[in-house]
Scaffold this motif. Sequence first.
Motif, PDB file in Angstrom:
ATOM      1  N   PRO A 190       0.839  -1.122  -0.117  1.00 38.75           N
ATOM      2  CA  PRO A 190      -0.003   0.049   0.114  1.00 38.75           C
ATOM      3  C   PRO A 190       0.853   1.164  -0.004  1.00 38.75           C
ATOM      4  N   ALA A 191       0.631   2.041  -0.862  1.00 38.59           N
ATOM      5  CA  ALA A 191       1.273   3.516  -1.074  1.00 38.59           C
ATOM      6  C   ALA A 191       0.236   4.503  -1.393  1.00 38.59           C
ATOM      7  N   PRO A 192       0.226   5.641  -1.252  1.00 35.63           N
ATOM      8  CA  PRO A 192      -0.540   6.631  -1.587  1.00 35.63           C
ATOM      9  C   PRO A 192      -1.014   6.780  -3.006  1.00 35.63           C
ATOM     10  N   PHE A 193      -0.285   6.140  -4.005  1.00 44.56           N
ATOM     11  CA  PHE A 193      -0.558   6.289  -5.404  1.00 44.56           C
ATOM     12  C   PHE A 193      -0.857   4.718  -5.966  1.00 44.56           C
ATOM     13  N   ASN A 194      -0.880   3.783  -5.101  1.00 42.88           N
ATOM     14  CA  ASN A 194      -0.886   2.519  -5.415  1.00 42.88           C
ATOM     15  C   ASN A 194      -2.434   2.059  -5.561  1.00 42.88           C
ATOM     16  N   HIS A 195      -3.026   1.149  -6.684  1.00 42.60           N
ATOM     17  CA  HIS A 195      -4.216   1.004  -6.719  1.00 42.60           C
ATOM     18  C   HIS A 195      -4.523  -0.748  -6.232  1.00 42.60           C
ATOM     19  N   LEU A 196      -3.507  -0.852  -5.169  1.00 38.14           N
ATOM     20  CA  LEU A 196      -3.245  -2.479  -4.571  1.00 38.14           C
ATOM     21  C   LEU A 196      -4.534  -2.636  -3.485  1.00 38.14           C
ATOM     22  N   ILE A 246       8.999  -5.536 -22.193  1.00 29.92           N
ATOM     23  CA  ILE A 246       8.559  -5.549 -20.830  1.00 29.92           C
ATOM     24  C   ILE A 246       7.949  -4.346 -20.347  1.00 29.92           C
ATOM     25  N   TYR A 247       6.724  -4.392 -19.991  1.00 30.72           N
ATOM     26  CA  TYR A 247       6.026  -3.024 -19.299  1.00 30.72           C
ATOM     27  C   TYR A 247       5.933  -2.889 -18.200  1.00 30.72           C
ATOM     28  N   ILE A 248       5.559  -1.788 -17.665  1.00 27.52           N
ATOM     29  CA  ILE A 248       5.141  -1.564 -16.106  1.00 27.52           C
ATOM     30  C   ILE A 248       4.686  -0.192 -16.177  1.00 27.52           C
ATOM     31  N   ASP A 249       3.619   0.093 -15.390  1.00 24.43           N
ATOM     32  CA  ASP A 249       2.998   1.393 -15.587  1.00 24.43           C
ATOM     33  C   ASP A 249       3.150   1.811 -13.988  1.00 24.43           C
ATOM     34  N   CYS A 250       2.664   3.336 -13.820  1.00 26.20           N
ATOM     35  CA  CYS A 250       2.525   3.882 -12.342  1.00 26.20           C
ATOM     36  C   CYS A 250       1.674   5.072 -12.460  1.00 26.20           C
ATOM     37  N   ASP A 251       1.247   5.558 -11.531  1.00 30.71           N
ATOM     38  CA  ASP A 251       0.461   6.737 -11.579  1.00 30.71           C
ATOM     39  C   ASP A 251       1.171   7.868 -11.759  1.00 30.71           C
ATOM     40  N   GLU A 252       0.954   8.742 -12.586  1.00 30.92           N
ATOM     41  CA  GLU A 252       1.738   9.999 -12.776  1.00 30.92           C
ATOM     42  C   GLU A 252       2.256  10.920 -11.924  1.00 30.92           C
ATOM     43  N   ARG A 253       1.514  10.896 -10.614  1.00 31.28           N
ATOM     44  CA  ARG A 253       1.883  11.643  -9.512  1.00 31.28           C
ATOM     45  C   ARG A 253       2.874  11.055  -8.448  1.00 31.28           C
ATOM     46  N   ASN A 254       3.208   9.755  -8.853  1.00 32.62           N
ATOM     47  CA  ASN A 254       4.306   8.972  -8.131  1.00 32.62           C
ATOM     48  C   ASN A 254       5.639   9.059  -8.921  1.00 32.62           C
ATOM     49  N   THR A 255       5.964  10.325  -8.481  1.00 28.29           N
ATOM     50  CA  THR A 255       7.334  10.622  -9.260  1.00 28.29           C
ATOM     51  C   THR A 255       8.529  10.006  -8.913  1.00 28.29           C
ATOM     52  N   ALA A 256       8.585   9.339  -7.665  1.00 27.20           N
ATOM     53  CA  ALA A 256       9.573   8.272  -7.257  1.00 27.20           C
ATOM     54  C   ALA A 256       9.683   7.034  -7.807  1.00 27.20           C
ATOM     55  N   CYS A 257       8.601   6.484  -8.071  1.00 24.49           N
ATOM     56  CA  CYS A 257       8.188   5.333  -8.685  1.00 24.49           C
ATOM     57  C   CYS A 257       8.751   5.393 -10.351  1.00 24.49           C
ATOM     58  N   ALA A 258       8.505   6.727 -10.863  1.00 18.69           N
ATOM     59  CA  ALA A 258       8.667   6.849 -12.444  1.00 18.69           C
ATOM     60  C   ALA A 258      10.202   6.860 -12.445  1.00 18.69           C
ATOM     61  N   ARG A 259      10.794   7.776 -11.445  1.00 22.27           N
ATOM     62  CA  ARG A 259      12.446   7.611 -11.257  1.00 22.27           C
ATOM     63  C   ARG A 259      12.848   6.317 -11.404  1.00 22.27           C
ATOM     64  N   MET A 260      12.405   5.523 -10.354  1.00 23.95           N
ATOM     65  CA  MET A 260      13.229   4.242 -10.264  1.00 23.95           C
ATOM     66  C   MET A 260      12.687   3.514 -11.721  1.00 23.95           C
ATOM     67  N   ILE A 261      11.749   3.503 -12.079  1.00 24.44           N
ATOM     68  CA  ILE A 261      11.452   2.639 -13.358  1.00 24.44           C
ATOM     69  C   ILE A 261      12.421   3.014 -14.453  1.00 24.44           C
ATOM     70  N   ALA A 296     -10.849   8.038 -11.761  1.00 19.98           N
ATOM     71  CA  ALA A 296      -9.888   8.240 -12.985  1.00 19.98           C
ATOM     72  C   ALA A 296      -8.540   8.704 -12.468  1.00 19.98           C
ATOM     73  N   ARG A 297      -7.596   8.306 -13.088  1.00 24.29           N
ATOM     74  CA  ARG A 297      -6.102   8.810 -12.866  1.00 24.29           C
ATOM     75  C   ARG A 297      -5.227   8.696 -13.976  1.00 24.29           C
ATOM     76  N   GLN A 298      -4.440   9.507 -14.292  1.00 23.60           N
ATOM     77  CA  GLN A 298      -3.233   9.557 -15.427  1.00 23.60           C
ATOM     78  C   GLN A 298      -2.271   8.570 -15.115  1.00 23.60           C
ATOM     79  N   THR A 299      -2.131   7.628 -16.039  1.00 25.84           N
ATOM     80  CA  THR A 299      -1.031   6.526 -15.862  1.00 25.84           C
ATOM     81  C   THR A 299       0.018   6.717 -16.696  1.00 25.84           C
TER      82      THR A 299
END
Length: 166
Positions: free
Chosen positions: A24-30, A117-132, A154-157
């Motif tokens: 669980p994280a603020p931008f995670n849909h889990l 290989i694909y992966i996605d993340c919420d655009e607000r999750n900048t730390a995750c995007a940087r890691m990717i 809805a969210r931007q992915t």
Amino acid sequence: MSVITWTDLRDGDAVGSFLRTHGPAPFNHLTDSGIDAQRRRIAAGVLECTAGLVDGEVVALATVSQFSAAALTGTPYLRLSGHYIEEVAVHAGHRGRGVGVGLLRQVVDRYRQPVDIYIDCDERNTACARMIVKAGFSQVSRYRDADRGPAGTARQTLLFRFREQA
């Protein structure tokens, strides 16, 4: 940093427990139902999990599925096939130390040829995007994802792809 041993984790209950605690994280849909579905898919052999262990304890994991000919919502001409990293979770005590980047690189090493290989993340999750991006993925799309927010909001992915350079 502790030495991490990378392995396949086929115990769906262990994956579910780790995801419930560290996913669980603020931008995670889990969601609990999503975790239960992943646990069942691991048990059925249709979802794989790469995990990082320190002294026998899981500190990070990624679940990966295979797919083909999937149309991407909001981009009617982009069709995807390959492997999809469904979840990435890192133990809170190991975040910010490069463990997530190392985990994604392990997944890439395992699945890189001959598919994307694909992966996605919420655009607000900048730390995750940087890691990717640090792990070698490139952003290929940004789209509105109505199915992936809290309570269906809805969210931007951002969608990223790893493709071996020729």
